[in-house]
Design an enzyme around this catalytic site. Structure first.
Site, PDB file in Angstrom:
ATOM      1  N   GLU A  17       0.827  -1.207   0.000  1.00 19.30           N
ATOM      2  CA  GLU A  17       0.000   0.000   0.000  1.00 19.30           C
ATOM      3  C   GLU A  17       0.861   1.257   0.000  1.00 19.30           C
ATOM      4  OE1 GLU A  17      -1.305   1.786   3.724  1.00 19.30           O
ATOM      5  OE2 GLU A  17      -1.420  -0.247   4.522  1.00 19.30           O
ATOM      6  N   ASP A 134     -12.177  -1.045   4.857  1.00 16.71           N
ATOM      7  CA  ASP A 134     -11.286  -2.203   4.675  1.00 16.71           C
ATOM      8  C   ASP A 134     -12.024  -3.507   4.937  1.00 16.71           C
ATOM      9  OD1 ASP A 134      -9.316  -0.309   4.289  1.00 16.71           O
ATOM     10  OD2 ASP A 134      -8.209  -0.772   6.128  1.00 16.71           O
ATOM     11  N   LYS A 151      -5.308  -2.531  13.631  1.00 15.66           N
ATOM     12  CA  LYS A 151      -4.636  -1.503  14.419  1.00 15.66           C
ATOM     13  C   LYS A 151      -5.171  -1.484  15.853  1.00 15.66           C
ATOM     14  CE  LYS A 151      -3.536   1.462  10.485  1.00 15.66           C
ATOM     15  NZ  LYS A 151      -4.075   0.612   9.397  1.00 15.66           N
TER      16      LYS A 151
END
Length: 294
Positions: A17, A134, A151
């Protein structure tokens, strides 16, 4: 071009990414990490394909000059699925999130993607409805994504529940529990554990043959770079309070929180972030190589 040659020769390729470059770290650290991640992929037998949007054009693989430009550019939009048509139409520069990288990688025919950590269900999502795109992307795009879990700033139990609802397999690489980005373990048990790249490659092939979509491969941060659970949680709480105070929401929230965490931890969170990204690039390359052999 390196990536084009790899496609022509049917060599293993790993998608990477670009948001981590434009929005994840300051210059020149972002460029250094981008180059190190690409080299990690090469060292382990695959070709790196950093994905970004330059002047409205999808780029699957960036040259050294393009990486340099992208690392310093100030006019880069953070792009998820909904932003792609706008950036293309306006001929803008765009950094791809996990979701956007998945879309472009699948379009190009890439099977494996390495990132740091995926987005997910944010804390207090029952009030804010803040859920990363996502997660939905896994249910509609066929790609194997290697990450260090989601995360740590997120609500991890809800994130896993969301993935389960959409039928997304979550593989623990050499672990029975879901990692939490900066830390190797949580109390969240996984139902699938695979211990080597060959096993994962076989799983990917079976998944794709069945017509199923995305796979999340959870790869814990290396032990020597793991942060204390208590210290990182305290730092997260401090960052969340400041974000709320400054009314920071939406796509600006994650970059803000990660930057604040780096300040509170005096740089330790950024060191950990770099270590886990490199670790994920290594595993992704090994999986991509195994896929060409299976």
């Amino acid at each position: 071009m390196e990536v084009k040659a790899a496609f022509e020769k049917n060599l293993p390729i790993v998608a990477l990414e670009s948001t981590i470059i434009s929005h994840g770290m300051p210059y020149p650290q972002n460029l250094e990490v981008a180059n190190e991640v690409e080299e990690m992929v090469r060292v382990h037998g695959a070709t790196p394909a950093t994905i970004a949007i330059l002047n409205g054009q999808f780029h699957v693989g960036l040259s050294g000059d393009e990486l340099e430009m992208f690392a310093q550019a100030k006019d880069v939009m953070k792009c998820s699925r909904r932003d792609l048509p706008f950036v293309v139409a306006k001929k803008m520069n765009g950094a791809t999130t996990v979701a956007a990288t998945m879309i472009i990688a699948e379009m190009a025919g890439i099977k494996v993607f390495a990132t740091g950590g995926i987005g997910g269900v944010h804390r207090d999502a029952e009030n804010t409805f803040d859920v990363s795109a996502d997660l939905k992307e896994f249910s509609q795009t066929q790609l194997a994504v290697v990450s260090a879990g989601a995360k740590a700033i997120l609500d991890l139990p809800k994130t896993l529940e969301y993935l389960e609802t959409f039928g997304v397999p979550v593989i623990g690489y050499q672990t029975d529990v879901f990692p939490a980005f900066y830390t190797r373990s949580t109390e969240l048990k996984l139902t699938i554990r695979l211990d080597n790249a060959s096993e994962i490659a076989s799983f990917i092939q079976a998944n794709n043959q069945l017509g199923h979509k995305g796979i999340l491969i959870a790869n814990p941060i290396p032990l020597e770079f793991e942060l204390s659970k208590n210290s990182i949680e305290n730092a997260i709480q401090e960052a969340l309070k400041e974000a709320k105070k400054n009314a920071i929401i939406g796509k600006d929230l994650t970059p803000f929180l990660l930057k604040k965490l780096n300040e509170v931890t005096k740089g330790e969170s950024q060191k950990a972030n770099k270590a886990l990204v490199l670790n994920n690039a290594r595993l992704a390359a090994e999986i991509a190589v195994a896929l060409t052999k299976n």
